[in-house]
Scaffold this active site. Structure first.
Site, mmCIF file in Angstrom:
data_model
loop_
_atom_site.group_PDB
_atom_site.id
_atom_site.type_symbol
_atom_site.label_atom_id
_atom_site.label_comp_id
_atom_site.label_asym_id
_atom_site.label_seq_id
_atom_site.Cartn_x
_atom_site.Cartn_y
_atom_site.Cartn_z
ATOM 1 N N ARG A 185 -15.018 5.825 3.225
ATOM 2 C CA ARG A 185 -14.316 4.839 2.402
ATOM 3 C C ARG A 185 -13.094 4.324 3.142
ATOM 4 O O ARG A 185 -12.317 5.112 3.688
ATOM 5 C CB ARG A 185 -13.860 5.443 1.065
ATOM 6 N N PRO B 10 -8.280 0.199 -7.618
ATOM 7 C CA PRO B 10 -8.382 1.558 -7.100
ATOM 8 C C PRO B 10 -9.659 1.842 -6.309
ATOM 9 O O PRO B 10 -9.766 2.899 -5.687
ATOM 10 C CB PRO B 10 -8.314 2.429 -8.358
ATOM 11 N N GLY B 11 -10.595 0.907 -6.302
ATOM 12 C CA GLY B 11 -11.786 1.102 -5.494
ATOM 13 C C GLY B 11 -11.510 1.050 -4.001
ATOM 14 O O GLY B 11 -12.320 1.515 -3.200
ATOM 15 N N GLU C 210 12.181 -13.999 4.367
ATOM 16 C CA GLU C 210 10.877 -13.459 4.010
ATOM 17 C C GLU C 210 9.854 -14.572 3.778
ATOM 18 O O GLU C 210 8.740 -14.315 3.319
ATOM 19 C CB GLU C 210 10.993 -12.562 2.770
ATOM 20 N N GLU D 126 -2.353 1.252 -4.215
ATOM 21 C CA GLU D 126 -1.185 0.634 -4.857
ATOM 22 C C GLU D 126 -1.161 0.930 -6.355
ATOM 23 O O GLU D 126 -2.186 0.881 -7.029
ATOM 24 C CB GLU D 126 -1.221 -0.880 -4.654
ATOM 25 N N ALA E 96 8.218 -10.142 -8.973
ATOM 26 C CA ALA E 96 7.608 -8.920 -8.450
ATOM 27 C C ALA E 96 8.148 -8.575 -7.080
ATOM 28 O O ALA E 96 8.639 -9.442 -6.354
ATOM 29 C CB ALA E 96 6.088 -9.078 -8.383
ATOM 30 N N ARG F 211 -0.076 -18.125 -2.634
ATOM 31 C CA ARG F 211 -0.683 -16.801 -2.454
ATOM 32 C C ARG F 211 -1.915 -16.927 -1.574
ATOM 33 O O ARG F 211 -2.895 -17.573 -1.944
ATOM 34 C CB ARG F 211 -1.069 -16.198 -3.803
#
Length: 199
Positions: A41, A124-125, A152, A129, A86, A69
């Site tokens: 994985r 989560p696969g 940035e 994070e 964020a 993005r």
């Protein structure tokens, strides 16, 4: 099952930059009992993130930001997304400090209180994070303009919307990122309590 039901056989660093990519060989206990076969994985290793929905309970408005993005470039007609304030927890900070710092940097807003919504894994696969999600009390009068840190490469436009308009944008797909959808729907469900305590 628990963490002890996973055996990491090998972990290899494949890439290391601002983000990291590791390849793991592992096996884990199966629901039928016993350990399963060895699996390979890839894991996208990221700093945890903080997302905050600035909310003005007096005016019943939310502050959203708009920015380019790259992840939306190939799959969206408009890769400038409407989002929450964020930032990443990339220093020795607690999530609340990140929320307050990013609100100033990205929207020129001071948050006078924070209401924790939840923590969750966005993907989560393949990524480790974890997102810390908040609603932040603010005064939206005079909010707007373009903000962000030039060093940035940030170019962030600030919008003030009635909460009902933001919820309509979730419904019709104009707001199409997980953190914003979760926070706005949470606020819709808990609006009376939040306004009662923050007004």
């Amino acid at each position: 099952m628990q963490r002890e039901d996973v055996e990491v056989i090998e972990r290899e660093a494949c890439f290391s930059g601002f983000y990291k990519l590791d390849r793991l060989r592992l096996r884990h206990r199966q629901f039928a009992g016993g350990m399963g076969p060895a699996l390979s994985r890839e894991l996208f290793v990221r700093h945890d993130a903080v997302c905050v929905l600035p909310y003005d309970p007096q005016r019943d408005t939310v502050v959203l930001i708009e920015q380019f993005r790259v992840g939306a470039l190939e799959k969206s007609a408009n890769p400038w997304l409407l989002e929450l304030v964020a930032g990443l927890i990339d220093k020795d900070e607690v999530p609340e400090e990140v929320a307050r710092r990013e609100a100033i940097e990205e929207a020129n807003l001071t948050l006078t209180a924070l209401w924790p919504i939840t923590q969750y894994y966005p993907s989560p696969g393949g990524s480790d994070e974890r997102v810390h999600l908040y609603v932040g009390r603010c005064d939206s009068e005079g909010a707007g303009g373009v903000h962000g840190l030039a060093d940035e490469g940030e170019d962030i436009r600030v919008h003030v919307w009635a909460l009902e308009d933001a919820l309509a944008a979730v419904k019709d797909g104009r707001i199409d990122n997980a953190a914003s959808i979760i926070a706005l729907q949470w606020l819709a469900l808990n609006r009376a309590e939040v306004r009662g305590l923050w007004s």
